[in-house]
Motif scaffolding. Structure first.
Motif, PDB file in Angstrom:
ATOM      1  N   ARG A   1      -1.007 -80.168  17.386  1.00 43.44           N
ATOM      2  CA  ARG A   1      -1.029 -80.140  18.836  1.00 43.44           C
ATOM      3  C   ARG A   1      -1.127 -81.557  19.407  1.00 43.44           C
ATOM      4  O   ARG A   1      -0.422 -81.905  20.355  1.00 43.44           O
TER       5      ARG A   1
ATOM      6  N   TYR B   1       3.684 -71.670  11.661  1.00 43.82           N
ATOM      7  CA  TYR B   1       3.529 -72.402  12.921  1.00 43.82           C
ATOM      8  C   TYR B   1       4.147 -73.791  12.855  1.00 43.82           C
ATOM      9  O   TYR B   1       4.118 -74.533  13.823  1.00 43.82           O
TER      10      TYR B   1
ATOM     11  N   ALA C   1      -3.678 -77.479  12.476  1.00 48.33           N
ATOM     12  CA  ALA C   1      -3.314 -76.882  13.762  1.00 48.33           C
ATOM     13  C   ALA C   1      -3.697 -77.811  14.919  1.00 48.33           C
ATOM     14  O   ALA C   1      -2.905 -78.038  15.840  1.00 48.33           O
ATOM     15  N   HIS C   2      -4.913 -78.363  14.857  1.00 46.77           N
ATOM     16  CA  HIS C   2      -5.359 -79.260  15.921  1.00 46.77           C
ATOM     17  C   HIS C   2      -4.538 -80.555  15.925  1.00 46.77           C
ATOM     18  O   HIS C   2      -4.146 -81.042  16.975  1.00 46.77           O
TER      19      HIS C   2
END
Lengths: 206, 206, 206, 206
Positions: free
Chosen positions: A166, A42, A162-163
């Protein structure tokens, strides 16, 4: 006699957690490698340094520290044969239907949201990296709780990345406006009102 | 040397669970009394016998048995001063921010659905009956895990009764038709078709 | 006007659940295939019929039925563009950090213990079988909730088989006595007493 | 046609969350009052301002925002009679065994640890303040999800204060040394070494 109410300073709990992991043969780098493998798809720019920092950060959380201290204590007591029957045998053999190890690890992972929970489940089943080496059924020593705890730390650190990614993407977008902003929402709401009108209007039946 | 893979029979796990509760001063009746108090407002005909049966039934579940064995082991080890520092101090003092006790108890309660989870939270805060007596901060001995485990068993048994009462009400309703049944649904669906007609407007009426 | 307190019969909820799955293109067999793939490594004799029966059985549970009804409703409303902004856009795009889909699916999976939770996490990440086909990001239509719900049903059915297999193995063992029984426990406890004696005995220092 | 992959900016999600709460008659102050009542027994100096700040802070979390948006959407759709049967009836009547409302609210609460979970359970059962006023079974309108969501926000904010209070107490203690510090741990470990000596018996080789 010891005072029952005396609190243990969180600095001591943190130190004990890091020492316990070390004593059981798990380094921050071992865990960071799992995080790296999980998040690379990702995030092409991901560095090991960033994963290490994320692991160190989640290891500062009380819920994870307490889970690690309890789990490693039980592993070590089982290794020394000091648990009472039948718990001794259940922990020592890492029984498939014994779920307290997963439960304790899950409790710590919840703090990082539902992505952390599914990542934990994935790691628990697929036993990546050091988690595989710790598998009680394969190796020496009892690591019934430790493999799940390592999965828990890795899943938490991965979810944290991941957070944060973002948040970063949004901060960048704030300059470039590639993400839908308030003006678009306003436009959309205007459209919605128009769409809804046809529903609201009650047409004459005659 | 012991065989690592040898499984412990569930009969032995069940026996050990009941013995552990007894050894720590908790009877089936103590837990059933909490269940009775929790469910009486929803069920005027509730009997203590039925609550006892429900407690006995949930105590046959593996998840609860394992949770109880682990929790009581940790309480007893703490009481004997056999845990390593700083876990010994944390468990012995039942620290407010230590959450592994609630986590283990919650893990067992999930099996009985979300009602069981909220009932557990209520019992954990309000410490009804034997749960209050077990409170480490009040009494003698270390019951850091046990009070949560008793709340977990009581919440599970209460939730089991709530679900079974509903099943029973439905079975009765099947004879008396006080609950909406298929014919009503059919009627409702017919109405829905009529309501939707203005949208569908497809078929020739002739 | 409708009576607010009128209960919907569980038979109707069950029927609606099965119809909703069918309407969204998911058959019992699709889910059973995932269960088969997950449990085969632990159970060489596993049949598809047994997996189908297990899926049908977990689909009778209220928690799962309610989760499925809510999730599919939200998918369908999103597909029809009927959710309000910004939820419409979030569900429609199956945003990576949107976790309510996993949360609802997890809530249903807890009923089958911690093995079900880790299996769910694995399925959610690895998207086996029909779960992959449903992936909103790949295919047509909005299945933001449905893919997680299918993972939830499959994980529950797989966990149910794991627990039942163990019960069966124990029943067989009861005849053949290959699993440690009470007499062994007694022997072990006797040994423990002997082992402990050396600790208790306070040896003369001189 | 809309781009499926376009992300909604978190600023918009946050704004929509606050507007949704306001639209449904819930103010930050309403929630802060519950937090105040929950935390006052543990913190005599607690101010409403601090509770308000804590509520505002937890409302910035994605997990809570998403939960609130989904829950309020379902309440509003039910109020408008727009859900399909039988979900319409189940949500509208706030059925006792319907647990998706608790599940969604719980998913958001986990982020704040196990104390938040038990506080949520307590609030869910005892319906303090605005939670009571929102009870679908008592008042006008459908608030099947909202009452649980408010309990979730309040429990999260209360747990956040509990954790922060501890951090503060430790910071103060660092000056006054009323909490056991490294020197004590060192002393304890020294004692442990002495106790363990008989086991280790690792004598100088020279």
């Amino acid at each position: 006699m010891e005072d029952k109410r005396k609190l243990v300073h969180s600095r001591i709990v943190e130190k004990a957690t890091n020492e316990a992991l070390q004593r059981r043969g798990v380094t921050i780098e071992d865990i960071a490698e799992i995080v790296f493998e999980m998040q690379l798809p990702y995030n092409a720019d991901l560095s090991m340094d960033y994963c290490i920092e994320s692991v160190e950060s989640v290891l500062k959380k009380r819920e994870l520290q307490h889970a690690i201290l309890v789990g490693i204590e039980l592993d070590e007591l089982a290794e020394q044969g000091k648990l009472s029957a039948p718990l001794q045998q259940i922990v020592q053999s890492d029984e498939g239907l014994f779920g307290v190890d997963e439960t304790i690890a899950l409790g710590a992972v919840y703090t990082y949201g539902s992505i952390a929970v599914t990542t934990f489940g994935h790691l628990d089943k697929n036993k990546i990296g050091i988690i595989n080496e710790l598998d009680t059924k394969k190796g020496r020593g009892t690591h019934t709780f430790l493999d799940d705890l390592v999965a828990s730390v890795a899943a938490s650190a991965a979810s944290r990345i991941a957070h944060k990614s973002r948040d970063l993407a949004e901060a960048e977008a704030d300059n470039q406006q590639i993400i839908s902003d308030e003006s678009e929402i306003a436009k959309k709401e205007a459209e919605k009102i128009i769409t809804d009108e046809s529903e609201i209007k009650d047409e004459p039946k005659s």
